[in-house]
Design an enzyme around this catalytic site. Structure first.
Site, PDB file in Angstrom:
ATOM      1  N   ASP A   8       0.860  -1.175   0.000  1.00 16.56           N
ATOM      2  CA  ASP A   8       0.000   0.000   0.000  1.00 16.56           C
ATOM      3  C   ASP A   8       0.905   1.236   0.000  1.00 16.56           C
ATOM      4  O   ASP A   8       2.110   1.133   0.272  1.00 16.56           O
ATOM      5  CB  ASP A   8      -0.889  -0.040   1.244  1.00 16.56           C
ATOM      6  N   ASP A  10      -0.164   5.170   0.940  1.00 21.14           N
ATOM      7  CA  ASP A  10      -0.407   6.107   2.042  1.00 21.14           C
ATOM      8  C   ASP A  10      -0.508   5.365   3.367  1.00 21.14           C
ATOM      9  O   ASP A  10      -1.322   4.447   3.517  1.00 21.14           O
ATOM     10  CB  ASP A  10      -1.701   6.885   1.806  1.00 21.14           C
TER      11      ASP A  10
END
Length: 216
Positions: A8, A10
């Site tokens: 991922d 953020d």
């Protein structure tokens, strides 16, 4: 046989709340609405830029219009790496994993254009064989098809892959795809469970990943 690590963005690879908050607050100011502090923005992050703007408007008793989203996306893309920084140990860990034979990819609900702009500005883009943004494919996390499509873009094998993320979307997508997962406990998520393993810092991934997918 290769091994694949899907990250991922953020709250996992980078701390992007400062720039997300700045862009959202500039939009709020343009509409004569009150700004948000960083913790409030952090609580709204995880489901993509559109959801962030929708939540911001809803918190101020308003409904987002398409022009507002377009303005936010243009502003944020231009200013995605002003105050955003990688988490400690990111660059050294990515290099170590690449040397150890891991193919690296990004699977994020952030739209692809600002995701690529951010990685390029931070000089991290060269690590990744594929970037699956929130608008790259017809689906996005927590739909496992988003993760599977990202893996397919770098010839990945779900049975020899690991998804790392700080949000329940990441862990749910991995579970649905039959992919091992690591919860990034340093990120924005709270009370995330169901992961195959938990990591306290980004640097811990080198050891944890070795225990999840053995080299061949």
């Amino acid at each position: 046989m290769s091994r694949w690590l899907v990250l991922d963005l953020d709250g996992t690879l980078v701390d992007s709340v400062p720039d997300l908050a700045s862009a959202l607050n500039r939009l709020m100011a343009s509409r004569d609405m009150a700004s948000f502090d960083a913790p409030a923005v952090q609580a709204m992050v995880g489901d993509g830029a559109r959801a962030l703007v929708e939540r911001g408007f809803a918190a101020r008793g308003a409904v987002m219009d398409e022009a507002a989203y377009t303005a936010f996306l243009a502003d944020y893309t231009e200013n995605a790496a002003v105050d955003t920084i990688p988490y400690p140990g990111v660059r050294a860990t990515l290099e170590a994993l690449r040397v150890a034979g891991w193919t690296l990819a990004i699977c994020t609900n952030k739209p692809e254009i600002p995701a690529r702009a951010l990685l390029r500005t931070l000089e991290l883009d060269g690590f990744f064989a594929a970037i699956g943004g929130g608008d790259t494919f017809p689906t996005r996390k927590p739909n496992p098809a988003h993760l599977l499509a990202t893996l397919a873009a770098c010839d990945g094998d779900p049975a020899r892959a690991v998804m790392v993320g700080d949000h329940h979307n990441d862990i749910h997508a991995a579970a649905g795809a039959g992919v091992a997962s690591v919860w990034a406990s340093w990120g924005y998520g709270v009370d995330v469970d169901g992961a195959t393993a938990n990591a306290a810092t980004f640097s811990d991934l080198t050891t944890i990943l070795e225990s999840l997918v053995q080299p061949s």
